[in-house]
Structures are given as C-alpha cells and as structure tokens.
Design a protein around this motif. Structure first.
Motif, short mmCIF file in Angstrom:
data_model
loop_
_atom_site.label_atom_id
_atom_site.label_comp_id
_atom_site.label_asym_id
_atom_site.label_seq_id
_atom_site.Cartn_x
_atom_site.Cartn_y
_atom_site.Cartn_z
N SER A 173 1.03 -1.20 0.02
CA SER A 173 -0.01 0.12 0.17
C SER A 173 0.82 1.30 -0.13
N ARG A 174 0.45 2.34 -0.36
CA ARG A 174 1.01 3.75 -0.14
C ARG A 174 1.12 4.11 1.13
N VAL A 175 2.44 4.53 1.50
CA VAL A 175 2.66 4.78 2.92
C VAL A 175 3.23 6.18 2.77
N LEU A 176 2.38 6.97 3.72
CA LEU A 176 3.09 8.50 4.07
C LEU A 176 3.80 8.54 5.42
N ILE A 177 5.09 9.11 5.50
CA ILE A 177 5.79 9.07 6.64
C ILE A 177 5.81 10.35 7.39
N TRP A 178 5.50 10.72 8.51
CA TRP A 178 5.57 12.02 9.08
C TRP A 178 6.65 11.69 10.32
N PRO A 179 7.83 12.33 10.04
CA PRO A 179 8.71 12.21 10.90
C PRO A 179 8.75 12.93 12.16
N VAL A 180 8.70 12.34 13.37
CA VAL A 180 8.89 13.05 14.83
C VAL A 180 9.72 12.50 15.66
#
Length: 541
Positions: A173-180
């Motif tokens: 699946s398409r994955v969006l990563i928000w780095p924190v």
C-alpha cells in the motif's frame, strides 16, 4: 569643650540599619550560601496566574517551602508540577523582602522516581476518562483495505522498517511517513502536530489524505515513553477523524494514547498486520467465492430447468386447447348467416310500414296546412300590432293635447304642470319602452316565422319599426326640452320654478334654463319691470 557635648550613654554605640539594609543583607547571605540546591518534597498548592509564572509549595511532614517558577522556565519544563506529586526541584534560594520570607526559585522539576510518575499517570488517566476521551462508543472501525496509510514515527529507527516490511509482505500500500521525535521534550508536540496535520490534508489535494494512521515507537522505560502520555497527544488522538492505531512500546507497555486510539497494537509489526489483510489469503478467498458462485449458478440453472420440464409435462397439448375454440367458432359462423338474413328482413318490414305514411301527397297536404296556419298567425299578429300601435298613438295624441292646454293655462298651476310633465315623461318613456320590448319580441318571432314561410311577411316588422320611430319623435316633440328649442325658457329661483312676475321680482337670484344650458341672473328685489317682454318672445309663465 567637654561641656558642649554630652557623653554617649552606655550601650548606645551599636550601628543603626534601615529595613531595606537588613533585607538586602539577609538576601545576600541566603543567595550566597544556597546558590544551587536540589530539594525533594511533595507539591502542595499550585497557582498559575495570567502572568505565566507558577507559584507552588514544596512540603514534607513538618515544613513548607514556598517556590516560584518564572514564565520562561515554566514553558520549558518536561513535567509540569501538579498537586500531590513527589518531585525533585533544582534551583536556588532567595528572599522576598516585601513579605519578609524566603523562597526557592525553581529552574527544573523532575518526578521523584517511577512511583511518582505512575501516580501522576493514573491521576491524568482518570481525569481524561471522566471527559469521555476513552469511551468505546467514540472509537471507529478500521478500513478493510486502506489505499493510503500514514505512519507517525522516527524515520531512522527500526520501527519504520518493520512496518514497511510487513506491509510489503501482506498487501503493498502507499505509505506517507511524518517524521517526529519519539522521546524527549519535543516528542509530545511533534506527535500531536503530526496527527492534526494528517487530518487537515484535503481529500483531493496534491498529497493524498490517509485512510488510516499508525503512531509507532519501540519499547523503552516509562520516562522514554512519557511523551505519549501527555494530554496534548491524547486529545489529538481522540479528535482524529481518521481511524488511528497506537503501536507504542512493547506488548507490556501501556500509554494514554493506547486508550484514546481506535485500536491498540502490541507492537509496530502487529499494527501493520491490523492495517491490511494478507493479499494471498484474500486472493484465495476470492477464488473460493468465485468457484462457489459458479457452482451455485450451475445448480440453480439445472434445478430450474428440471422444474420447467416437470411443469411442462403437466400442461395439456396446445392443439387440445385450440380445438374447442375452433368448434365454437364454426358453430357460430353457421348461425351468423341465418341471423343476418332474419334481422335484415325484420328491418325491411319496419321500414316499409313507416314509408307507407311518407308519400308525396301526404307531405304536400301537411305542408299546405302548416303554411295556412302560419298565414293566419301572421294576420292575427299584424292586426294585434296595428291595434296596439293605434291605441298608443291615440293615448300619446291625447296626452300631447292635454299638455298643450296645460301650457296655455300656466298661471298659478305652473308648479303642478312641472310635476305632471315629469310624470308624463316618465310614463311615456315606460310605455314606449314596454311597447318597444313587446314589438322587439314580436319582431323576433315574426322573423323566425318569416324565414320558415320564405319571408312572406318581411315588410310588416319594418312598418311597425317605422311607426315606432314616428311615435318616438312625437314623444320627443311633446317634451318640454323641445319646447325650449322653440324659444321658450324655464325660470327658477332657489331650486323652484318661478310661475309669477311677483315671485320673480322678489327673488334674490334667478336661474334661466335654455335648450343649451342654464345661466344665473341677479334679481332686483322690490322693483318691477318697466317694460314687457319684446313681441315674439315666448314664455311659459
């Protein structure tokens, strides 16, 4: 010289200090001796005024120490002090001369061990649960097959690799990563901002809006995971419109975000397994469903075909259904010819009976009788109309003669004459109107009779109409207005007709009516006319 000054009294040579000097000296001593201290105690009263400073008390079982945290340090604290917490405060001692007390200026506050953190965590959990943030009714179900998954975690740890690897194995699946940051002072604010940022993405924007969120972090101590217990993170997770999976720590680790999330995963890998199904298992299930559908369709068609054949055997032959109808048709066709001949003969006999009475001679006789009857009716109608018109003419002539005689005898009977004239005019108008209506109705009936008798009596209505117009002209000639046209006039005073010379001389204002209008004339009371009217000038008076 010794007499000029008194000797100081014994004991009066000690120096004198002001209050401010004493306060400053004490302040310097206290700050010099306690410039850096660490104090362990329980947080008592906590006050947060609008200035942003934090005022609190540190106490044990015997004493109380007042403390203050200036606004700049209060905003940077990792663990804000709460009443009942056992903490270790780092700072310095100072004095407050305005109230003659000493206090501690705190620069940092840390919980005094894991026990204190757990007490604070339980207190915060109870407060948030009372608000309904952990209510199971608020939790949403996860999408079965999300097209875009948003992952909130550190981009450099093993957690993101485990999640991506598990997603690739099960269902890519398409994955969006928000780095924190997943620990430290920045952790809570960045995680809350990431949750709200994914929710604020437009559905049709250039960056696709995720269908599912995963907040993930590896295991650690309670201090390492403390950022996921902060209130700002819990509220962001509860307010998320996108379904959220919490995968913080190992299976034994529990944080407050686990209670606010829609689903809790024991590990980040388990969160990936919750997010998507296994593609091969789904493919196998689809193939099984397709095979079942084919078998069901084939069985359904076979069963319905057999049922149709069974029902078909129970039906009679088509030829048997038609034979009886054909037989009834043949029988009725044979009867139809005879019935038509019989009906035609009866109609012919009836027509001959009626036609026997419709010979030309009989019709001619009936026509002659009808014409004679119409002629007699026309004669009677003409006679009646002539008699009525003649009677009306006699009455009109008599009325005209009476009116002329009355005009000659005007004198004192003038007022009566005016009333008679009005009544005469109304009576004449009513009589003429009645006669005109009667003549109009008679004329219509006569016109209909004339049309049926080839307009044999067409001249009678025209003569009657001419006589009627003559009567109308006679009526107008005998009216007083026609008399005015011949040179006469009507004199009125105060709305009444003047019938005597004396009345005219005494009237204040006279009004003379001619045939074309009325004019006012000023009266001359008390005076008489010196001359008579000129010869040839007529008058009704």
């Amino acid at each position: 010289m010794s007499d000029l000054f008194e000797d100081p009294a014994p004991g009066l040579n000690a120096p004198e200090f002001t209050v401010s000097e004493i306060s400053g000296a004490v302040k310097r001593v206290v700050e010099g001796e306690f410039a850096h201290v660490r104090v362990r105690g329980e947080v008592g009263r906590v006050s947060r005024p609008r200035s942003g400073h934090v005022y609190l008390d540190l106490k044990d079982d015997r004493c109380v120490l007042s403390a203050v945290i200036w606004k700049g340090n209060a905003d940077r604290l990792r663990t804000p002090p709460e009443e009942g917490m056992e903490v270790i405060a780092t700072g310095r001692l100072t004095t407050f001369g305005g109230q003659s007390k000493y206090q501690m200026v705190i620069e940092d506050v840390a919980p005094a061990g894991a026990g204190a953190l757990m007490v604070m965590l339980e207190k915060r959990r109870a407060a948030l649960a009372a608000e309904g943030l952990f209510d199971p009714a608020r939790k949403r179900s996860l999408p079965y097959l999300p097209s875009v998954i948003g992952v909130i975690t550190s981009p450099s740890g093993a957690v993101i690799r485990d999640i991506l690897h598990r997603l690739r194995d099960r269902f890519p699946s398409r994955v969006l990563i928000w780095p924190v940051a997943v620990q430290g002072d920045r952790c809570a604010n960045e995680v809350a901002a990431a949750i709200r940022g994914f929710n604020d993405l437009p559905a049709d924007g250039p960056i696709p809006r995720p269908d599912l969120l995963i907040v993930a972090r590896g295991g650690g101590s309670i201090e390492d995971l403390w950022g996921f217990n902060e209130e700002i993170v819990v509220r962001a997770a509860a307010d998320s419109r996108i379904p959220l999976i919490s995968a913080v720590g190992h299976e034994t680790d529990t944080t407050l975000i686990d209670h606010a999330a829609d689903r809790r995963a024991p590990t980040p890998t388990a969160a990936a397994e919750m997010a998507v199904p296994v593609r091969m298992e789904l493919w196998s299930w689809l193939q099984g469903q397709e095979a079942r559908l084919d078998r069901c369709a084939a069985n359904g068609v076979a069963q319905r075909g057999q049922r149709l054949r069974d029902l078909g055997r129970a039906l009679p032959q088509p030829e048997a259904l038609v034979r009886q109808a054909e037989q009834r048709l043949d029988h009725r066709s044979e009867r139809l010819s005879a019935a038509l001949r019989h009906a035609t003969g009866q109609r012919r006999l009836a027509f001959q009976d009626v036609a026997a009475h419709l010979r030309p001679r009989v019709l001619a006789e009936r026509l002659i009788r009808s014409r004679d009857r119409l002629l007699r009716v026309e004669l009677r109608l003409s006679t009646a109309l002539g008699a009525r018109v003649q009677a009306g003419r006699i009455r009109f002539t008599t009325a005209a003669l009476s009116a002329a005689r009355m005009a000659e005898r005007v004198g004192n009977e003038g007022r009566k004459l005016a009333g008679y004239a009005v009544r005469l005019e109304l009576g004449l108008a009513r009589s003429v109107r009645d006669r005109r209506d009667a003549i109009t109705r008679s004329r219509d009936r006569l016109a209909k009779l004339a049309e049926r008798l080839d307009q044999s009596a067409g001249a009678a209505p025209a003569a009657a109409w001419a006589r009627l117009e003559a009567l109308e002209r006679l009526r107008q000639t005998l009216g007083y207005r026609e008399t005015l046209r011949r040179g006469y006039a009507v004199v009125r005073a105060e709305g009444s007709v003047v019938t005597s010379k004396e009345a005219a001389e005494t009237a204040a204002m006279l009004e003379i009516e001619f045939h074309d209008g009325r004019i006012p004339v000023g009266g001359r009371p008390g005076r008489r006319a010196k001359t008579d009217p000129p010869a040839g000038q007529g008058s009704l008076f």
